[in-house]
Design an enzyme around this catalytic site. Structure first.
Site, PDB file in Angstrom:
ATOM      1  N   HIS A  70      34.880  61.755  53.017  1.00  0.00           N
ATOM      2  CA  HIS A  70      33.674  61.655  52.191  1.00  0.00           C
ATOM      3  C   HIS A  70      32.416  61.524  53.043  1.00  0.00           C
ATOM      4  O   HIS A  70      31.544  60.717  52.762  1.00  0.00           O
ATOM      5  CB  HIS A  70      33.808  60.472  51.219  1.00  0.00           C
ATOM      6  CG  HIS A  70      32.647  60.317  50.270  1.00  0.00           C
ATOM      7  ND1 HIS A  70      32.261  61.325  49.409  1.00  0.00           N
ATOM      8  CD2 HIS A  70      31.788  59.290  50.053  1.00  0.00           C
ATOM      9  CE1 HIS A  70      31.205  60.904  48.708  1.00  0.00           C
ATOM     10  NE2 HIS A  70      30.905  59.678  49.081  1.00  0.00           N
ATOM     11  N   MET A 121      25.960  59.721  41.615  1.00  0.00           N
ATOM     12  CA  MET A 121      27.110  58.914  42.046  1.00  0.00           C
ATOM     13  C   MET A 121      27.610  58.046  40.892  1.00  0.00           C
ATOM     14  O   MET A 121      28.823  57.847  40.735  1.00  0.00           O
ATOM     15  CB  MET A 121      26.732  58.044  43.247  1.00  0.00           C
ATOM     16  CG  MET A 121      27.890  57.244  43.836  1.00  0.00           C
ATOM     17  SD  MET A 121      29.237  58.245  44.492  1.00  0.00           S
ATOM     18  CE  MET A 121      30.605  57.623  43.506  1.00  0.00           C
ATOM     19  N   ALA A 148      24.007  45.491  40.114  1.00  0.00           N
ATOM     20  CA  ALA A 148      22.542  45.469  39.994  1.00  0.00           C
ATOM     21  C   ALA A 148      21.889  46.587  40.796  1.00  0.00           C
ATOM     22  O   ALA A 148      20.696  46.824  40.681  1.00  0.00           O
ATOM     23  CB  ALA A 148      22.002  44.114  40.444  1.00  0.00           C
ATOM     24  N   ILE A 191      33.390  52.825  46.373  1.00  0.00           N
ATOM     25  CA  ILE A 191      32.247  53.736  46.377  1.00  0.00           C
ATOM     26  C   ILE A 191      31.371  53.448  47.597  1.00  0.00           C
ATOM     27  O   ILE A 191      30.679  54.321  48.111  1.00  0.00           O
ATOM     28  CB  ILE A 191      31.437  53.530  45.068  1.00  0.00           C
ATOM     29  CG1 ILE A 191      32.303  53.848  43.840  1.00  0.00           C
ATOM     30  CG2 ILE A 191      30.151  54.350  45.070  1.00  0.00           C
ATOM     31  CD1 ILE A 191      31.838  53.174  42.565  1.00  0.00           C
ATOM     32  N   ARG A 194      21.657  54.489  51.862  1.00  0.00           N
ATOM     33  CA  ARG A 194      21.092  55.262  52.973  1.00  0.00           C
ATOM     34  C   ARG A 194      19.591  55.436  52.824  1.00  0.00           C
ATOM     35  O   ARG A 194      19.070  55.575  51.733  1.00  0.00           O
ATOM     36  CB  ARG A 194      21.731  56.659  53.011  1.00  0.00           C
ATOM     37  CG  ARG A 194      23.105  56.680  53.592  1.00  0.00           C
ATOM     38  CD  ARG A 194      23.792  58.009  53.320  1.00  0.00           C
ATOM     39  NE  ARG A 194      23.223  59.081  54.120  1.00  0.00           N
ATOM     40  CZ  ARG A 194      23.477  60.372  53.911  1.00  0.00           C
ATOM     41  NH1 ARG A 194      24.247  60.734  52.916  1.00  0.00           N
ATOM     42  NH2 ARG A 194      22.963  61.284  54.700  1.00  0.00           N
TER      43      ARG A 194
END
EC number: 1.1.1.37
Length: 311
Positions: free
Chosen positions: A177, A227, A9, A117, A81
């Site tokens: 990453h 992403m 979601a 992820i 973030r």
């Protein structure tokens, strides 16, 4: 082939689900899960897209129905973030989320390939590995930190700089990453030469591209759409390799031979059981070797935080 998107979601999850609904092979099953009650509605919305991919959405506290029978699990659950935060600021919330999801996967679909992820990836992958290990089901060939966003950004920025078609540019990205741990190997881009000044400018731009988006969205989110695209590319590559396609190579953050750190991103040949071969990335330029040497302490510290979170 069943693919489960966990955190479906959210901004990344919805973008990823849309792309997978359009691009998974005919006959695939796509399962969406999120704690948010909107998730079955996201699946209903996507189900109206005329592609031969079946889709179901699940919400609530328990991801088990979405995970049952999954061949690939892509985890984008967690908080994003905001301006002023770096990926490690997300740790306090996202570490617990990844831990509980890994515990469910260990019971429900322990043989699935898992793509993480959720940031900070350098650390969350170590958390998942330790949880799976504790449960006795850890297979290092089936756990991946998805670093494809660093690769597609590198391809895009190189193509822009050099006036090329991004589809023809291939940039291996190694390390981790986040920030300095992201190391694009610009010396290995075929058919393109860079000046020392270009490398010195392009490398930090790739490393800090996520912050560029966070600031540009002015508090309204982080890099969700790019992403989603990156995660779709990696997910589709996994599906192809699991289906028996040969020669599928993507960069990803995996547990390898420990040459540099326990987990390290580099080009991976994917196969029917996940990682078929960790490919060596070739000779580094002096700039790249220096960057690699100076980032390893940061990367190892990130990994240690994840390991200690579970111990």
């Amino acid at each position: 082939m069943k693919v489960a998107v966990i955190g479906a979601a959210g901004g990344i999850g919805q973008a990823l689900a849309l792309l997978l609904k359009n691009r998974l092979p005919a006959g695939s099953d796509l399962a969406l899960y999120d704690i948010a009650p909107v998730t079955p509605g996201v699946a209903a919305d996507l189900s109206h897209i005329p592609t031969p991919v079946s889709i179901k959405g699940y919400c609530g506290e328990d991801p088990t129905p979405a995970l049952e029978g999954a061949d690939v699990v892509l985890i984008s659950a967690g908080v994003a973030r905001k301006p002023g935060m770096d990926r490690s600021d997300l740790f306090n919330i996202n570490a617990g989320i990844v831990k509980s999801l890994a515990e469910k996967i260990a019971v429900t679909c322990p043989k699935a390939c898992i793509g993480i992820i959720t940031n900070p990836v350098n650390t969350t992958v170590a958390i998942a590995a330790e949880v799976l290990k504790k449960a006795g089901v850890y297979d290092k060939n089936k756990l991946f930190g998805v670093t494809t966003l660093d690769v597609i950004r590198s391809e895009t920025f190189v193509a822009e700089l050099k006036g090329k078609n991004p589809g023809e540019i291939c940039v291996p990205v190694i390390g981790g990453h986040s920030g300095v741990t992201i190391l694009p190997l610009l010396s290995q881009v075929e058919g393109v030469e860079f000046t020392a000044e270009e490398v010195a400018a392009l490398t930090p731009r790739i490393q800090n591209a996520g912050t560029e988006v966070v600031e540009a969205k002015a508090g309204g989110g982080s890099a969700t759409l790019s992403m989603g695209q990156a995660a779709c590319r990696f997910g589709l590559s996994l599906v192809k390799a699991l289906s028996g396609e040969k020669g599928v190579v993507e960069c990803a953050y995996v547990e390898g031979n420990g040459e540099h750190a326990r987990f390290f991103a580099q080009p991976i040949l994917l196969g029917k059981n996940g990682v078929e071969e960790i490919q060596h990335y070739g000779e580094l330029s002096t700039f790249e070797q220096d960057a690699l040497d100076s980032m390893l302490d940061t990367l190892k510290a990130d990994i240690k935080i994840g390991e200690e979170f579970i111990k």
